[in-house]
Design a protein around this motif. Structure first.
Motif, short mmCIF file in Angstrom:
data_model
loop_
_atom_site.label_atom_id
_atom_site.label_comp_id
_atom_site.label_asym_id
_atom_site.label_seq_id
_atom_site.Cartn_x
_atom_site.Cartn_y
_atom_site.Cartn_z
N PHE A 253 0.85 -1.19 0.00
CA PHE A 253 0.00 0.00 0.00
C PHE A 253 0.88 1.24 0.00
O PHE A 253 1.73 1.41 0.88
CB PHE A 253 -0.91 0.01 1.22
CG PHE A 253 -1.83 -1.19 1.29
CD1 PHE A 253 -2.99 -1.23 0.53
CD2 PHE A 253 -1.52 -2.27 2.10
CE1 PHE A 253 -3.83 -2.34 0.58
CE2 PHE A 253 -2.36 -3.36 2.16
CZ PHE A 253 -3.52 -3.40 1.40
N ILE A 254 0.69 2.10 -1.00
CA ILE A 254 1.51 3.29 -1.15
C ILE A 254 0.60 4.51 -1.05
O ILE A 254 -0.38 4.64 -1.80
CB ILE A 254 2.24 3.29 -2.52
CG1 ILE A 254 2.98 1.95 -2.72
CG2 ILE A 254 3.22 4.46 -2.60
CD1 ILE A 254 3.53 1.76 -4.12
N ASP A 255 0.92 5.41 -0.10
CA ASP A 255 0.09 6.60 0.12
C ASP A 255 0.21 7.57 -1.04
O ASP A 255 1.28 7.75 -1.63
CB ASP A 255 0.53 7.32 1.40
CG ASP A 255 0.26 6.48 2.64
OD1 ASP A 255 -0.87 6.00 2.80
OD2 ASP A 255 1.20 6.30 3.45
N GLY A 256 -0.91 8.22 -1.36
CA GLY A 256 -0.90 9.23 -2.41
C GLY A 256 -2.14 10.09 -2.37
O GLY A 256 -2.99 9.97 -1.47
N GLN A 257 -2.25 10.95 -3.36
CA GLN A 257 -3.38 11.86 -3.47
C GLN A 257 -3.75 12.02 -4.93
O GLN A 257 -2.86 12.16 -5.79
CB GLN A 257 -2.99 13.23 -2.86
CG GLN A 257 -4.17 14.14 -2.57
CD GLN A 257 -3.72 15.38 -1.80
OE1 GLN A 257 -2.90 16.16 -2.30
NE2 GLN A 257 -4.22 15.55 -0.60
N SER A 272 5.98 10.06 -1.89
CA SER A 272 7.41 10.17 -2.19
C SER A 272 7.69 11.19 -3.28
O SER A 272 8.85 11.49 -3.58
CB SER A 272 7.96 8.80 -2.61
OG SER A 272 7.21 8.29 -3.71
N GLY A 273 6.63 11.72 -3.93
CA GLY A 273 6.82 12.79 -4.91
C GLY A 273 6.53 12.40 -6.34
O GLY A 273 6.19 13.26 -7.16
N THR A 316 16.87 -1.15 -2.34
CA THR A 316 17.88 -2.05 -1.75
C THR A 316 17.16 -3.28 -1.20
O THR A 316 16.11 -3.16 -0.56
CB THR A 316 18.65 -1.35 -0.62
OG1 THR A 316 19.26 -0.17 -1.14
CG2 THR A 316 19.72 -2.27 -0.05
N ILE A 317 17.74 -4.45 -1.44
CA ILE A 317 17.16 -5.68 -0.91
C ILE A 317 17.49 -5.79 0.58
O ILE A 317 18.67 -5.83 0.96
CB ILE A 317 17.69 -6.92 -1.65
CG1 ILE A 317 17.32 -6.84 -3.13
CG2 ILE A 317 17.13 -8.20 -1.03
CD1 ILE A 317 17.92 -7.96 -3.97
N THR A 330 12.08 -8.35 0.44
CA THR A 330 11.69 -7.11 1.10
C THR A 330 12.61 -6.02 0.58
O THR A 330 13.83 -6.12 0.70
CB THR A 330 11.80 -7.21 2.62
OG1 THR A 330 10.98 -8.29 3.07
CG2 THR A 330 11.34 -5.92 3.29
N LEU A 331 12.03 -4.99 -0.04
CA LEU A 331 12.78 -3.92 -0.68
C LEU A 331 12.61 -2.62 0.11
O LEU A 331 11.50 -2.30 0.55
CB LEU A 331 12.29 -3.70 -2.11
CG LEU A 331 12.30 -4.94 -3.02
CD1 LEU A 331 11.53 -4.66 -4.30
CD2 LEU A 331 13.74 -5.35 -3.33
N VAL A 332 13.70 -1.89 0.26
CA VAL A 332 13.66 -0.59 0.93
C VAL A 332 13.92 0.50 -0.10
O VAL A 332 14.93 0.46 -0.82
CB VAL A 332 14.69 -0.50 2.08
CG1 VAL A 332 14.61 0.87 2.76
CG2 VAL A 332 14.45 -1.62 3.10
N LEU A 333 13.00 1.47 -0.21
CA LEU A 333 13.14 2.56 -1.15
C LEU A 333 13.96 3.70 -0.54
O LEU A 333 14.25 3.70 0.66
CB LEU A 333 11.77 3.07 -1.58
CG LEU A 333 10.78 2.02 -2.10
CD1 LEU A 333 9.52 2.69 -2.62
CD2 LEU A 333 11.40 1.15 -3.17
N SER A 334 14.29 4.69 -1.36
CA SER A 334 15.15 5.79 -0.90
C SER A 334 14.51 6.60 0.22
O SER A 334 15.19 7.18 1.06
CB SER A 334 15.49 6.72 -2.07
OG SER A 334 14.30 7.19 -2.68
N ASP A 335 13.15 6.64 0.26
CA ASP A 335 12.48 7.40 1.32
C ASP A 335 12.23 6.55 2.57
O ASP A 335 11.55 6.98 3.50
CB ASP A 335 11.16 7.98 0.80
CG ASP A 335 10.16 6.89 0.41
OD1 ASP A 335 10.53 5.69 0.42
OD2 ASP A 335 9.01 7.24 0.08
#
Length: 376
Positions: A253-257, A272-273, A316-317, A330-335
């Motif tokens: 689930f990714i927050d957005g508008q 995240s932009g 990054t894994i 499990t991936l970690v994004l830059s934010d």
């Protein structure tokens, strides 16, 4: 919540139409099933799917006649059967435990419901032979239930529930006592028997894979209500809210508008932009907070040298889980946000490891937007 059947099947349909209207069951002040409406077409296989306490078994027991509704009606082919005793409802019922008569042979177990209905002995013999052939136990009619395997006993229980051509077949967790391999085999058996008989089936389970495998439609139950009813495909790809998306499969689930409404969907600016586009539930408005639902298997993964046009996001894994035919990452994004990805075991396996940098992306059609507030 009113739901009507829109499923059409090409197979023969001797089964009955089944309709629940405002069906409610209260214990003291608590409603275990709360004003439930459901229409099931002749020959349709509908699964009531939910966690313990969601009201699925209570609903089935009210249809079967073993539990009295506090209010509402049960209709078979438009005939009100709400207050008929179970034996007068013309329904086949199969439970988790086989409930075969241990002292009767398989053939006599199958003959029993026909004898109770006064069917002629010659017809009984033919129907039993046909039933044994249907469940592929032609040579086991003389055996006692204890001389059969668990899967064979459950097949006999299914055949006994079908043998008198009931208006509908009700099944409450019928495979719950079987091991994984036998359970998967019996799912195929049930599907084959359903196609061969054309019966209307109401099936209760808490197992989402079982529901997705067997059903024409699935009613996901939550707190005595139907949270969503749809085909397996639409339920998985187009959940109406976060609860359904979490219950059926795994989701990111990714927050957005919502930033714009397009003819084919929505443009959404993520927290995240980035701005992404995709389809979603109807009637989302500009400025509305939403969640982008992204299934793990829809995430594409490549190494840093791969085309960034199709894989625009760096990650990054953090963790890897090897499951034989698939890898879960499990991936970690830059934010700092995390995503769960699942991919087929492939040539990438040897190059992926915890701590490695990768590029990720997904197809536009893989995103599905739901209201952020739609959580009960």
């Amino acid at each position: 919540m009113k739901t009507d059947s829109t499923h059409h099947s090409s197979r023969r349909q001797p089964g009955a139409a089944l309709r629940l209207e405002g069906l409610t069951r209260r214990y003291e002040q608590a409603a275990v099933v709360d004003n439930l409406d459901l229409a099931i077409a002749p020959g349709e296989f509908v699964t009531l799917l939910g966690a313990s306490g969601s009201g699925k078994t209570t609903t089935l027991m009210m249809v079967a006649g073993f539990t009295e509704p506090s209010q509402g009606r049960v209709l078979i082919n438009d005939q009100d059967i709400t207050h008929l005793p179970p034996a007068k409802r013309d329904l086949g019922v199969v439970f988790q435990h086989y409930t075969l008569f241990p002292h009767l042979s398989v053939a006599d177990n199958l003959a029993f419901p026909l004898e109770m209905r006064g069917v002629a002995r010659r017809d009984i013999k033919q129907k039993v032979a046909d039933a044994l052939a249907l469940i592929q136990l032609d040579d086991k009619g003389h055996r006692l239930p204890r001389e059969l395997s668990g899967g064979q006993q459950q097949r006999v229980a299914l055949a006994r529930a079908l043998i008198f051509s009931p208006a509908a077949l009700l099944m409450d967790e019928p495979l719950g006592a079987l091991d994984k391999k036998l359970r998967e085999h019996m799912q195929l058996e049930i599907k084959r028997l359903h196609v061969a008989s054309g019966s209307t089936v109401v099936f209760v389970t808490h197992d989402q894979e079982e529901a997705l495998t067997l059903s024409d439609r699935i009613a996901v139950m939550q707190q005595g209500l139907i949270a969503q009813i749809d085909t397996p495909h639409d339920l998985y790809t187009k959940p109406k809210n976060r609860w359904v998306a979490e219950f059926i499969g795994q989701s990111n689930f990714i927050d957005g508008q919502v930033s714009a409404i397009q003819q084919q969907g929505y443009d959404v600016r993520l927290s995240s932009g980035e701005t992404v586009c995709g389809k979603g539930v109807a009637h989302l408005g500009v400025g509305q907070s939403v969640l982008a639902v992204l299934r793990p298997e829809h995430i594409r993964i490549g190494l840093p040298g791969d085309s960034s046009a199709h894989l625009p996001i760096s990650a990054t894994i953090a963790e890897m889980l090897y499951l034989g035919h698939t890898l879960k990452l499990t991936l970690v994004l830059s934010d700092g946000a995390t995503l769960l990805a699942q991919l087929q075991n492939s040539a990438l396996e040897g190059t992926l490891r915890p701590g490695a940098s990768v590029r990720i992306g997904w197809a536009t059609e893989s995103l599905w937007f739901i209201p952020a507030e739609a959580q009960r």
